[in-house]
Design a protein around this motif. Structure first.
Motif, PDB file in Angstrom:
ATOM      1  N   LEU A  82       0.824  -1.206   0.000  1.00  0.00           N
ATOM      2  CA  LEU A  82       0.000   0.000   0.000  1.00  0.00           C
ATOM      3  C   LEU A  82       0.861   1.259   0.000  1.00  0.00           C
ATOM      4  O   LEU A  82       0.581   2.222  -0.731  1.00  0.00           O
ATOM      5  CB  LEU A  82      -0.915  -0.035   1.221  1.00  0.00           C
ATOM      6  N   ALA A  83       1.936   1.255   0.774  1.00  0.00           N
ATOM      7  CA  ALA A  83       2.845   2.399   0.789  1.00  0.00           C
ATOM      8  C   ALA A  83       3.494   2.594  -0.577  1.00  0.00           C
ATOM      9  O   ALA A  83       3.629   3.722  -1.070  1.00  0.00           O
ATOM     10  CB  ALA A  83       3.910   2.202   1.866  1.00  0.00           C
ATOM     11  N   ARG A  84       3.925   1.496  -1.216  1.00  0.00           N
ATOM     12  CA  ARG A  84       4.530   1.572  -2.542  1.00  0.00           C
ATOM     13  C   ARG A  84       3.548   2.151  -3.557  1.00  0.00           C
ATOM     14  O   ARG A  84       3.909   3.004  -4.377  1.00  0.00           O
ATOM     15  CB  ARG A  84       4.959   0.158  -2.966  1.00  0.00           C
ATOM     16  N   TYR A  85       2.319   1.688  -3.502  1.00  0.00           N
ATOM     17  CA  TYR A  85       1.289   2.148  -4.427  1.00  0.00           C
ATOM     18  C   TYR A  85       1.064   3.659  -4.282  1.00  0.00           C
ATOM     19  O   TYR A  85       0.963   4.384  -5.280  1.00  0.00           O
ATOM     20  CB  TYR A  85      -0.011   1.392  -4.150  1.00  0.00           C
ATOM     21  N   ILE A  86       1.008   4.130  -3.063  1.00  0.00           N
ATOM     22  CA  ILE A  86       0.771   5.557  -2.802  1.00  0.00           C
ATOM     23  C   ILE A  86       1.962   6.400  -3.253  1.00  0.00           C
ATOM     24  O   ILE A  86       1.788   7.445  -3.898  1.00  0.00           O
ATOM     25  CB  ILE A  86       0.491   5.766  -1.306  1.00  0.00           C
ATOM     26  N   LEU A  87       3.163   5.972  -2.925  1.00  0.00           N
ATOM     27  CA  LEU A  87       4.342   6.752  -3.309  1.00  0.00           C
ATOM     28  C   LEU A  87       4.489   6.841  -4.825  1.00  0.00           C
ATOM     29  O   LEU A  87       4.971   7.848  -5.353  1.00  0.00           O
ATOM     30  CB  LEU A  87       5.594   6.134  -2.692  1.00  0.00           C
ATOM     31  N   ASP A  88       4.071   5.815  -5.528  1.00  0.00           N
ATOM     32  CA  ASP A  88       4.167   5.812  -6.986  1.00  0.00           C
ATOM     33  C   ASP A  88       3.035   6.579  -7.657  1.00  0.00           C
ATOM     34  O   ASP A  88       3.115   6.880  -8.855  1.00  0.00           O
ATOM     35  CB  ASP A  88       4.167   4.374  -7.508  1.00  0.00           C
ATOM     36  N   ARG A  89       1.982   6.893  -6.891  1.00  0.00           N
ATOM     37  CA  ARG A  89       0.820   7.610  -7.427  1.00  0.00           C
ATOM     38  C   ARG A  89       0.417   8.730  -6.472  1.00  0.00           C
ATOM     39  O   ARG A  89      -0.672   8.697  -5.874  1.00  0.00           O
ATOM     40  CB  ARG A  89      -0.350   6.639  -7.642  1.00  0.00           C
ATOM     41  N   PRO A  90       1.272   9.723  -6.295  1.00  0.00           N
ATOM     42  CA  PRO A  90       1.003  10.768  -5.302  1.00  0.00           C
ATOM     43  C   PRO A  90      -0.284  11.542  -5.559  1.00  0.00           C
ATOM     44  O   PRO A  90      -0.841  12.139  -4.630  1.00  0.00           O
ATOM     45  CB  PRO A  90       2.238  11.678  -5.403  1.00  0.00           C
ATOM     46  N   GLU A  91      -0.778  11.507  -6.797  1.00  0.00           N
ATOM     47  CA  GLU A  91      -2.023  12.225  -7.089  1.00  0.00           C
ATOM     48  C   GLU A  91      -3.206  11.658  -6.306  1.00  0.00           C
ATOM     49  O   GLU A  91      -4.220  12.346  -6.118  1.00  0.00           O
ATOM     50  CB  GLU A  91      -2.328  12.171  -8.590  1.00  0.00           C
ATOM     51  N   LEU A  92      -3.085  10.439  -5.828  1.00  0.00           N
ATOM     52  CA  LEU A  92      -4.172   9.826  -5.055  1.00  0.00           C
ATOM     53  C   LEU A  92      -4.355  10.497  -3.698  1.00  0.00           C
ATOM     54  O   LEU A  92      -5.465  10.488  -3.143  1.00  0.00           O
ATOM     55  CB  LEU A  92      -3.897   8.341  -4.842  1.00  0.00           C
ATOM     56  N   ARG A  97      -7.320  14.605   2.900  1.00  0.00           N
ATOM     57  CA  ARG A  97      -7.321  14.224   4.309  1.00  0.00           C
ATOM     58  C   ARG A  97      -7.282  12.694   4.349  1.00  0.00           C
ATOM     59  O   ARG A  97      -8.185  12.040   3.839  1.00  0.00           O
ATOM     60  CB  ARG A  97      -8.575  14.735   5.016  1.00  0.00           C
ATOM     61  N   VAL A  98      -6.237  12.160   4.969  1.00  0.00           N
ATOM     62  CA  VAL A  98      -5.989  10.718   4.931  1.00  0.00           C
ATOM     63  C   VAL A  98      -6.030  10.147   6.341  1.00  0.00           C
ATOM     64  O   VAL A  98      -5.504  10.747   7.287  1.00  0.00           O
ATOM     65  CB  VAL A  98      -4.620  10.428   4.284  1.00  0.00           C
ATOM     66  N   LEU A  99      -6.641   8.970   6.471  1.00  0.00           N
ATOM     67  CA  LEU A  99      -6.615   8.230   7.728  1.00  0.00           C
ATOM     68  C   LEU A  99      -6.055   6.845   7.465  1.00  0.00           C
ATOM     69  O   LEU A  99      -6.529   6.133   6.574  1.00  0.00           O
ATOM     70  CB  LEU A  99      -8.010   8.126   8.340  1.00  0.00           C
ATOM     71  N   ALA A 113       1.948  10.972   3.829  1.00  0.00           N
ATOM     72  CA  ALA A 113       2.479  12.305   4.115  1.00  0.00           C
ATOM     73  C   ALA A 113       3.554  12.691   3.116  1.00  0.00           C
ATOM     74  O   ALA A 113       3.587  13.828   2.615  1.00  0.00           O
ATOM     75  CB  ALA A 113       3.019  12.356   5.540  1.00  0.00           C
ATOM     76  N   LYS A 114       4.437  11.759   2.791  1.00  0.00           N
ATOM     77  CA  LYS A 114       5.486  12.031   1.808  1.00  0.00           C
ATOM     78  C   LYS A 114       4.909  12.326   0.427  1.00  0.00           C
ATOM     79  O   LYS A 114       5.476  13.105  -0.351  1.00  0.00           O
ATOM     80  CB  LYS A 114       6.445  10.835   1.714  1.00  0.00           C
ATOM     81  N   ALA A 115       3.766  11.698   0.120  1.00  0.00           N
ATOM     82  CA  ALA A 115       3.156  11.868  -1.197  1.00  0.00           C
ATOM     83  C   ALA A 115       2.336  13.148  -1.307  1.00  0.00           C
ATOM     84  O   ALA A 115       1.788  13.428  -2.376  1.00  0.00           O
ATOM     85  CB  ALA A 115       2.280  10.663  -1.522  1.00  0.00           C
ATOM     86  N   THR A 143       4.746  15.054   9.044  1.00  0.00           N
ATOM     87  CA  THR A 143       3.792  15.276  10.121  1.00  0.00           C
ATOM     88  C   THR A 143       2.658  14.266  10.024  1.00  0.00           C
ATOM     89  O   THR A 143       1.968  14.190   9.009  1.00  0.00           O
ATOM     90  CB  THR A 143       3.204  16.702  10.046  1.00  0.00           C
ATOM     91  N   VAL A 144       2.497  13.485  11.081  1.00  0.00           N
ATOM     92  CA  VAL A 144       1.409  12.513  11.183  1.00  0.00           C
ATOM     93  C   VAL A 144       0.764  12.685  12.544  1.00  0.00           C
ATOM     94  O   VAL A 144       1.443  12.637  13.573  1.00  0.00           O
ATOM     95  CB  VAL A 144       1.926  11.064  11.030  1.00  0.00           C
ATOM     96  N   GLU A 145      -0.539  12.879  12.564  1.00  0.00           N
ATOM     97  CA  GLU A 145      -1.265  12.923  13.831  1.00  0.00           C
ATOM     98  C   GLU A 145      -1.525  11.492  14.275  1.00  0.00           C
ATOM     99  O   GLU A 145      -2.108  10.709  13.535  1.00  0.00           O
ATOM    100  CB  GLU A 145      -2.599  13.654  13.678  1.00  0.00           C
ATOM    101  N   VAL A 146      -1.078  11.153  15.472  1.00  0.00           N
ATOM    102  CA  VAL A 146      -1.295   9.807  15.984  1.00  0.00           C
ATOM    103  C   VAL A 146      -2.466   9.825  16.953  1.00  0.00           C
ATOM    104  O   VAL A 146      -2.546  10.681  17.824  1.00  0.00           O
ATOM    105  CB  VAL A 146      -0.026   9.241  16.645  1.00  0.00           C
ATOM    106  N   ARG A 147      -3.373   8.892  16.773  1.00  0.00           N
ATOM    107  CA  ARG A 147      -4.603   8.866  17.561  1.00  0.00           C
ATOM    108  C   ARG A 147      -4.734   7.508  18.230  1.00  0.00           C
ATOM    109  O   ARG A 147      -4.911   6.483  17.580  1.00  0.00           O
ATOM    110  CB  ARG A 147      -5.802   9.136  16.651  1.00  0.00           C
ATOM    111  N   HIS A 148      -4.634   7.517  19.559  1.00  0.00           N
ATOM    112  CA  HIS A 148      -4.734   6.289  20.348  1.00  0.00           C
ATOM    113  C   HIS A 148      -6.199   6.049  20.679  1.00  0.00           C
ATOM    114  O   HIS A 148      -6.722   6.553  21.672  1.00  0.00           O
ATOM    115  CB  HIS A 148      -3.898   6.438  21.622  1.00  0.00           C
ATOM    116  N   ALA A 149      -6.877   5.282  19.827  1.00  0.00           N
ATOM    117  CA  ALA A 149      -8.313   5.104  20.001  1.00  0.00           C
ATOM    118  C   ALA A 149      -8.805   3.898  19.227  1.00  0.00           C
ATOM    119  O   ALA A 149      -8.222   3.519  18.212  1.00  0.00           O
ATOM    120  CB  ALA A 149      -9.049   6.360  19.521  1.00  0.00           C
ATOM    121  N   ASP A 150      -9.890   3.317  19.708  1.00  0.00           N
ATOM    122  CA  ASP A 150     -10.586   2.270  18.967  1.00  0.00           C
ATOM    123  C   ASP A 150     -11.605   2.959  18.072  1.00  0.00           C
ATOM    124  O   ASP A 150     -12.754   3.177  18.466  1.00  0.00           O
ATOM    125  CB  ASP A 150     -11.267   1.303  19.931  1.00  0.00           C
TER     126      ASP A 150
END
Length: 238
Positions: A82-92, A97-99, A113-115, A143-150
């Motif tokens: 999934l990370a490879r796919y995103i880095l190769d297609r930053p337009e996605l 706003r990504v979760l 974030a890098k993309a 920058t990544v917001e980390v959220r400790h939650a279910d």
């Protein structure tokens, strides 16, 4: 064993398992090293050098004080794809706003974030993962917001893009996850999933986008190379 601990293992975690961030981060730094996942060399993560050794230490030391296994210490196949796919297609992700659900090491969140994502939230129920994600994001200068939650117990995210890697390995969990992702999908979110063919992958709801051969460790998987697919969640019967 010495004083109830595996010889050579240093840990200042309190006996009740209520480890604060400084202690958790010290443990992470002591038992991992900076590595680049084979399929995503652009990203550096604090990962376990020896999977079996850390797993044993976790089971024998940490699990005794009620802590979960260290899923955060490994770059799993679905996350790498999934990370490879995103880095190769930053337009996605650009400007979106990504979760990243059940983020583990934060690999997929960092890739987003890098993309060029506008915002990235990484969710986890494991406090150690939360600190590992923070360390890894800082290492990669993103920058990544980390959220400790279910989040499965909360209303669906308002993110434009939801990402989930390696989450369909247990039936009850898989059913809850797909229901939650489906609610976000019906609200207009794009949902991408990385998975190497886990047992409870809901294939009837997925459209394949890309296939990868991802190098992993046999200590965690049943082979050293996992055929891994990036999927898009689709409407039933699509």
């Amino acid at each position: 064993m010495r004083d109830g601990r595996r010889e050579g293992l240093t840990s200042d975690l309190p006996a009740d398992g209520d480890a604060g961030p400084k202690r958790r981060r010290a443990f992470i730094l002591a038992h991992t090293r900076l590595l680049t996942p084979p399929h995503v060399p652009e990203i550096r993560l604090h990962l376990a050098d020896e999977a079996t050794e850390l797993w044993e230490r976790t089971e024998e030391e940490l699990q005794e004080i009620g802590l979960p296994p260290p899923f955060w210490a490994f770059a799993w196949a679905g996350g790498q794809a999934l990370a490879r796919y995103i880095l190769d297609r930053p337009e996605l992700v650009a400007g979106k706003r990504v979760l990243d659900f059940a983020s583990g090491s934060g690999l997929v969140a960092i890739a987003a974030a890098k993309a060029g994502a506008a915002t990235v939230v990484a969710t986890e129920i494991d406090a150690f993962a939360i600190d590992a994600i923070a360390l890894n994001a800082a290492e990669n200068a993103v920058t990544v917001e980390v959220r400790h939650a279910d989040v499965l117990a909360a209303p669906p995210s308002d993110a434009d893009l939801l990402l989930a890697g390696d989450v369909f390995y247990e039936k009850p969990m898989s059913e809850a996850v797909i229901a939650w992702l489906d609610t976000a999908y019906r609200a207009g979110a794009n949902v991408l999933i990385g998975d190497p063919g886990r047992s409870y992958l809901p294939r009837d709801r997925l459209q394949a986008l890309a296939d990868y051969r991802v190098e992993v460790t046999r200590a965690l998987e049943d082979s050293e190379i996992k055929h891994t697919t990036v999927w898009r969640l689709a409407a039933p019967g699509a």
